[in-house]
Write an enzyme that holds these catalytic residues in place. Structure first.
Site, PDB file in Angstrom:
ATOM      1  N   GLY A  32     -52.217  90.769 -15.776  1.00 43.72           N
ATOM      2  CA  GLY A  32     -52.830  91.855 -14.884  1.00 43.72           C
ATOM      3  C   GLY A  32     -54.186  91.959 -14.830  1.00 43.72           C
ATOM      4  O   GLY A  32     -54.834  90.676 -14.514  1.00 43.72           O
TER       5      GLY A  32
ATOM      6  N   GLY B 281     -56.982  92.894 -19.769  1.00 41.76           N
ATOM      7  CA  GLY B 281     -56.688  91.969 -20.648  1.00 41.76           C
ATOM      8  C   GLY B 281     -57.909  91.569 -21.663  1.00 41.76           C
ATOM      9  O   GLY B 281     -57.442  91.488 -22.936  1.00 41.76           O
TER      10      GLY B 281
ATOM     11  N   GLU C  81     -53.326  86.460 -18.558  1.00 38.43           N
ATOM     12  CA  GLU C  81     -53.785  85.781 -17.264  1.00 38.43           C
ATOM     13  C   GLU C  81     -54.231  87.038 -16.518  1.00 38.43           C
ATOM     14  O   GLU C  81     -53.415  87.750 -16.251  1.00 38.43           O
ATOM     15  CB  GLU C  81     -52.276  85.382 -16.753  1.00 38.43           C
ATOM     16  CG  GLU C  81     -52.442  84.460 -15.664  1.00 38.43           C
ATOM     17  CD  GLU C  81     -51.254  84.696 -14.552  1.00 38.43           C
ATOM     18  OE1 GLU C  81     -50.161  84.476 -14.860  1.00 38.43           O
ATOM     19  OE2 GLU C  81     -51.814  85.036 -13.411  1.00 38.43           O
TER      20      GLU C  81
ATOM     21  N   CYS D 274     -51.690  86.143  -8.375  1.00 36.89           N
ATOM     22  CA  CYS D 274     -52.914  85.788  -8.947  1.00 36.89           C
ATOM     23  C   CYS D 274     -53.430  84.491  -8.398  1.00 36.89           C
ATOM     24  O   CYS D 274     -54.455  83.792  -8.552  1.00 36.89           O
ATOM     25  CB  CYS D 274     -52.858  85.610 -10.746  1.00 36.89           C
ATOM     26  SG  CYS D 274     -51.383  84.758 -10.762  1.00 36.89           S
TER      27      CYS D 274
ATOM     28  N   GLU E 100     -62.703  89.158  -7.827  1.00 35.36           N
ATOM     29  CA  GLU E 100     -61.431  88.973  -7.153  1.00 35.36           C
ATOM     30  C   GLU E 100     -60.977  90.253  -6.467  1.00 35.36           C
ATOM     31  O   GLU E 100     -61.311  91.425  -7.123  1.00 35.36           O
ATOM     32  CB  GLU E 100     -60.187  88.807  -8.331  1.00 35.36           C
ATOM     33  CG  GLU E 100     -59.029  88.911  -7.906  1.00 35.36           C
ATOM     34  CD  GLU E 100     -57.846  88.749  -8.900  1.00 35.36           C
ATOM     35  OE1 GLU E 100     -56.808  88.040  -8.770  1.00 35.36           O
ATOM     36  OE2 GLU E 100     -58.025  89.683 -10.024  1.00 35.36           O
TER      37      GLU E 100
HETATM   38  N1  LIG Z   1     -54.505  88.204 -11.552  1.00 31.95           N
HETATM   39  C1  LIG Z   1     -53.243  88.970 -11.720  1.00 31.95           C
HETATM   40  O1  LIG Z   1     -52.486  88.191 -11.712  1.00 31.95           O
HETATM   41  C2  LIG Z   1     -53.167  90.223 -11.391  1.00 31.95           C
HETATM   42  C3  LIG Z   1     -54.265  91.218 -11.443  1.00 31.95           C
HETATM   43  N2  LIG Z   1     -54.012  92.682 -11.241  1.00 31.95           N
HETATM   44  C4  LIG Z   1     -55.058  93.525 -11.272  1.00 31.95           C
HETATM   45  O2  LIG Z   1     -55.062  94.482 -11.992  1.00 31.95           O
HETATM   46  C5  LIG Z   1     -55.324  95.651 -11.219  1.00 31.95           C
HETATM   47  C6  LIG Z   1     -54.398  96.873 -11.674  1.00 31.95           C
HETATM   48  O3  LIG Z   1     -52.892  96.154 -11.637  1.00 31.95           O
HETATM   49  P1  LIG Z   1     -52.058  96.654 -12.830  1.00 31.95           P
HETATM   50  O4  LIG Z   1     -50.806  95.715 -12.787  1.00 31.95           O
HETATM   51  O5  LIG Z   1     -51.687  97.938 -13.137  1.00 31.95           O
HETATM   52  O6  LIG Z   1     -52.846  95.914 -14.157  1.00 31.95           O
HETATM   53  P2  LIG Z   1     -53.405  96.660 -15.306  1.00 31.95           P
HETATM   54  O7  LIG Z   1     -54.157  95.480 -15.996  1.00 31.95           O
HETATM   55  O8  LIG Z   1     -54.122  97.824 -15.140  1.00 31.95           O
HETATM   56  O9  LIG Z   1     -52.111  96.901 -16.291  1.00 31.95           O
HETATM   57  C7  LIG Z   1     -51.204  95.791 -16.852  1.00 31.95           C
HETATM   58  C8  LIG Z   1     -50.627  96.524 -18.061  1.00 31.95           C
HETATM   59  O10 LIG Z   1     -51.680  96.485 -19.047  1.00 31.95           O
HETATM   60  C9  LIG Z   1     -51.744  97.962 -19.754  1.00 31.95           C
HETATM   61  N3  LIG Z   1     -53.080  98.118 -19.960  1.00 31.95           N
HETATM   62  C10 LIG Z   1     -54.075  97.937 -18.987  1.00 31.95           C
HETATM   63  N4  LIG Z   1     -55.341  98.312 -19.550  1.00 31.95           N
HETATM   64  C11 LIG Z   1     -55.057  98.742 -20.730  1.00 31.95           C
HETATM   65  C12 LIG Z   1     -55.840  99.021 -21.884  1.00 31.95           C
HETATM   66  N5  LIG Z   1     -57.183  99.103 -21.740  1.00 31.95           N
HETATM   67  N6  LIG Z   1     -55.255  99.119 -23.171  1.00 31.95           N
HETATM   68  C13 LIG Z   1     -53.960  99.192 -23.327  1.00 31.95           C
HETATM   69  N7  LIG Z   1     -53.300  98.718 -22.357  1.00 31.95           N
HETATM   70  C14 LIG Z   1     -53.580  98.612 -21.138  1.00 31.95           C
HETATM   71  C15 LIG Z   1     -51.020  98.803 -18.415  1.00 31.95           C
HETATM   72  O11 LIG Z   1     -50.568  99.876 -19.059  1.00 31.95           O
HETATM   73  P3  LIG Z   1     -50.952 101.520 -18.670  1.00 31.95           P
HETATM   74  O12 LIG Z   1     -50.903 101.437 -17.347  1.00 31.95           O
HETATM   75  O13 LIG Z   1     -50.062 102.284 -19.281  1.00 31.95           O
HETATM   76  O14 LIG Z   1     -52.330 101.435 -19.231  1.00 31.95           O
HETATM   77  C16 LIG Z   1     -50.160  98.089 -17.930  1.00 31.95           C
HETATM   78  O15 LIG Z   1     -48.997  98.117 -18.690  1.00 31.95           O
HETATM   79  C17 LIG Z   1     -54.543  95.200  -9.496  1.00 31.95           C
HETATM   80  O16 LIG Z   1     -55.500  96.037  -9.048  1.00 31.95           O
HETATM   81  C18 LIG Z   1     -55.506  93.922 -10.030  1.00 31.95           C
HETATM   82  O17 LIG Z   1     -56.901  93.806  -9.609  1.00 31.95           O
HETATM   83  C19 LIG Z   1     -52.648  93.003 -11.403  1.00 31.95           C
HETATM   84  C20 LIG Z   1     -51.678  92.241 -11.435  1.00 31.95           C
HETATM   85  C21 LIG Z   1     -51.718  90.745 -11.603  1.00 31.95           C
HETATM   86  O1  LIG Z   2     -47.348  82.662  -7.565  1.00 28.98           O
HETATM   87  C1  LIG Z   2     -46.717  82.624  -8.605  1.00 28.98           C
HETATM   88  O2  LIG Z   2     -45.511  82.426  -8.542  1.00 28.98           O
HETATM   89  C2  LIG Z   2     -47.204  83.435  -9.789  1.00 28.98           C
HETATM   90  C3  LIG Z   2     -48.359  84.119  -9.553  1.00 28.98           C
HETATM   91  C4  LIG Z   2     -48.791  84.812 -10.799  1.00 28.98           C
HETATM   92  O3  LIG Z   2     -48.561  84.372 -11.722  1.00 28.98           O
HETATM   93  C5  LIG Z   2     -49.416  86.215 -10.544  1.00 28.98           C
HETATM   94  O4  LIG Z   2     -49.665  86.530  -9.288  1.00 28.98           O
HETATM   95  O5  LIG Z   2     -49.517  87.023 -11.402  1.00 28.98           O
END
Ligand SMILES: NC(=O)C1=CN([C@@H]2O[C@H](COP(=O)(O)OP(=O)(O)OC[C@H]3O[C@@H](n4cnc5c(N)ncnc54)[C@H](OP(=O)(O)O)[C@@H]3O)[C@@H](O)[C@H]2O)C=CC1
Ligand SMILES: O=C(O)CCC(=O)C(=O)O
Length: 520
Positions: free
Chosen positions: A235, A240, A259, A296, A387
């Site tokens: 996320g 993270g 990640e 990602c 990003e």
């Molecule tokens: N690099 C990557 O692979 C990815 C990056 N992202 C980035 O994340 C942004 C938001 O997307 P999202 O997928 O919702 O990711 P988030 O990191 O916001 O959330 C992912 C999970 O983590 C939990 N979470 C987030 N922050 C906290 C915290 N401070 N304490 C406890 N739990 C937490 C969320 O629960 P809850 O919602 O209940 O707080 C959710 O279940 C995107 O706009 C993008 O920028 C997203 C997906 C993949």
């Molecule tokens: O491209 C993929 O298969 C994996 C990408 C990934 O881990 C992500 O976007 O979170």
């Protein structure tokens, strides 16, 4: 929710998915968990751990395969629900279901082969001079219950029964999932498939639970629970980092495998640009817009040595971006973050907009962008390394190979670095390679990082902030190592040793005896 073998209705705030294609709130709602539910799920996971970690290899492998079978048995209803909750198209989700089941089956093979146990035997040498050697035997054991956070961008392959869950279960760890609020219905269906597999396979009920929770309370409580021994997360960087902090501040700190963010630099070298600059541009535009850029591994940064052929790349990329339709993003929040990111680059002094996709018509649709700047500006402003999650990328023109090396050196850790080269570029690549190795987990030639193969040699990881721990991977069979820890047995009597380490090798494992691999 699923708490052990029981389907439970939560009693906290209701979570509704939103269809990002229409903005419609989807029924049914899914009430969230309370801290008591978190405690129950984690306690059940802990209770299941002793029996589950010692399940026979064949039994555990069959369990993973049964989960895959149960997911397939959900049929088209799973795909329909995932489409509505994510806005992702059918072929993508059918492919993702195949990948999800494929990785469960691959981990079943890994379990059967038993290499992950890394069995080693240094037999005693009672007559060794000047001192005798004791008998030493090593195997990996499961680390304990794992908290898994479903990712928004892969509602199947990185979610409830995705790669983190598959690798943790393969290692012998019970799993408690915090479902992502973007796809609660999809999560419920997958959880029901895992529940059926647990029952069919005769596994202890606490081996798998899944909880909902809006806000941060449930995720934080899960990571803080003393029964949880590791965390898998995909996320945002802020999410993270927040979970890493919770894990580090526990009475017993635990590892978090998060990640988080990567802009996946693509290096364009002069020989490649001269030979096929336009085609590279077209390929780049396709990779950039795959899945609305919500990977990602999305190519968020392009580094090119200035020269007449950069124009050919720009032409190909521009055609590919301007000719594409806008795409629906996963959630209103992710869409808003994308719009904010592109607005900040567009308004940035010294950054120009090179290409822009067709204007969005839907509420949560986004159109791709290619921005450009120069190497000096990029080096001066760290914000340009941020990003933008979606189909946006920044082309950085540098004056020569030395400037290119400086920019590469200044980058944060990445999941991937790609280089586009011809034979004439080989010398430059050789010079860049050591820095590429330091910066990223996967180095690609003449390709783009999207479309990660789930295999034995895959690394989907990299130095911070790509991940919280660059020593491992979240995709591929090596991911199992995150959830294992070695134990050495010294002078342990044969009947007390685990089968993996007994004389006679009853499991027929490949073992390292005195440094040499054999199945003896
Ligand atoms: N690099 C990557 O692979 C990815 C990056 N992202 C980035 O994340 C942004 C938001 O997307 P999202 O997928 O919702 O990711 P988030 O990191 O916001 O959330 C992912 C999970 O983590 C939990 N979470 C987030 N922050 C906290 C915290 N401070 N304490 C406890 N739990 C937490 C969320 O629960 P809850 O919602 O209940 O707080 C959710 O279940 C995107 O706009 C993008 O920028 C997203 C997906 C993949
Ligand atoms: O491209 C993929 O298969 C994996 C990408 C990934 O881990 C992500 O976007 O979170």
């Amino acid at each position: 929710m699923l708490i052990g073998g029981h389907a439970v209705r939560g009693s906290a705030a209701m979570i509704h998915a939103v269809d990002p294609a229409t903005g419609e709130r989807l029924e049914p709602g899914f009430p969230g968990a309370t801290p008591t539910d978190v405690g129950q799920a984690c306690a059940l996971a802990w209770a299941a751990f002793p029996a589950y970690r010692e399940t026979g290899l064949e039994q555990r492998a069959a369990f993973l395969e049964t989960i895959a079978d149960e997911i397939v048995a959900l049929g088209d209803a799973l795909i329909e629900r995932a489409m509505r909750e994510s806005g992702l198209p059918r072929p993508r989700l059918e492919g993702e279901r195949g990948r999800t089941c494929g990785q469960l089956r691959l981990f079943a093979d890994v379990v059967r082969a038993g290499h992950f146990l890394d069995a080693r035997i240094d037999p005693a040498m009672p007559d060794r001079q000047p001192l005798p050697r004791v008998d030493l035997r090593l195997r990996n054991i499961a680390i304990g219950p794992v908290a898994v956070f479903g990712a928004s961008n892969f509602p199947l392959a990185f979610s409830v029964a995705g790669g983190d869950t598959a690798s943790a279960l393969a290692a012998g760890c019970p799993v408690v999932v915090k479902a992502h609020n973007a796809h609660p219905g999809t999560s419920a269906m997958i959880a029901s498939a895992v529940r059926a597999a647990v029952a069919r396979s005769g596994m202890p009920e606490g081996v798998f639970s899944m909880l909902y929770g809006a806000g941060n309370e449930i995720g934080t409580g899960l990571v803080a629970d003393a029964h949880i021994k590791a965390v898998g997360f995909t996320g945002s960087r802020s999410g993270g980092l927040a979970l890493m902090k919770v894990a580090a501040e526990r009475r017993e700190p635990i590892p978090v495998y998060a990640e988080m963010s990567s802009i996946n630099p693509v290096i364009l070298l002069p020989g490649a640009l001269a030979a096929r600059g336009e085609a590279i541009g077209q390929g780049f535009a396709a990779a950039l817009q795959l899945g609305a850029g919500q990977f990602c591994t999305n190519p968020g940064l392009v580094l090119a040595i200035e020269g007449p052929d950069v124009a050919a790349f720009v032409k190909g990329a521009t055609e590919g971006i301007e000719g594409a339709s806008p795409q629906t993003m996963l959630t209103p929040g992710i869409h808003a973050a994308y719009e904010q990111g592109v607005a900040s680059f567009a308004g940035h002094d010294g950054v120009s907009t090179v290409a822009r996709g067709a204007e969005a018509t839907g509420r949560y649709q986004a159109s791709a962008r290619l921005f450009a700047t120069d190497g000096d500006r990029f080096l001066r402003d760290h914000a340009l390394q941020a990003e933008i999650f979606g189909s946006a990328s920044l082309l950085v023109r540098v004056k020569d190979a030395a400037a290119l090396a400086n920019v590469l050196e200044a980058l944060e850790g990445q999941l991937t670095v790609s280089v586009h080269m011809e034979d004439s570029d080989r010398e430059t690549v050789a010079q860049l390679l050591p820095t590429m190795e330091i910066k990223a987990g996967r180095l690609l030639v003449n390709g783009f990082g999207t479309g990660v193969e789930v295999s034995h040699a895959m690394v989907h990881g990299g130095p911070y902030p790509a991940t919280s721990d660059g020593r491992t991977t979240s995709v591929g069979t090596l991911a199992i190592r995150r959830f294992l820890r070695p134990v050495c047995y010294q002078d342990m009597p044969q009947p007390l040793l685990p089968d993996a380490l007994r004389d006679g090798n009853p499991l027929h494992l490949w073992r390292m005896t005195d440094g040499a691999l054999s199945r003896d």
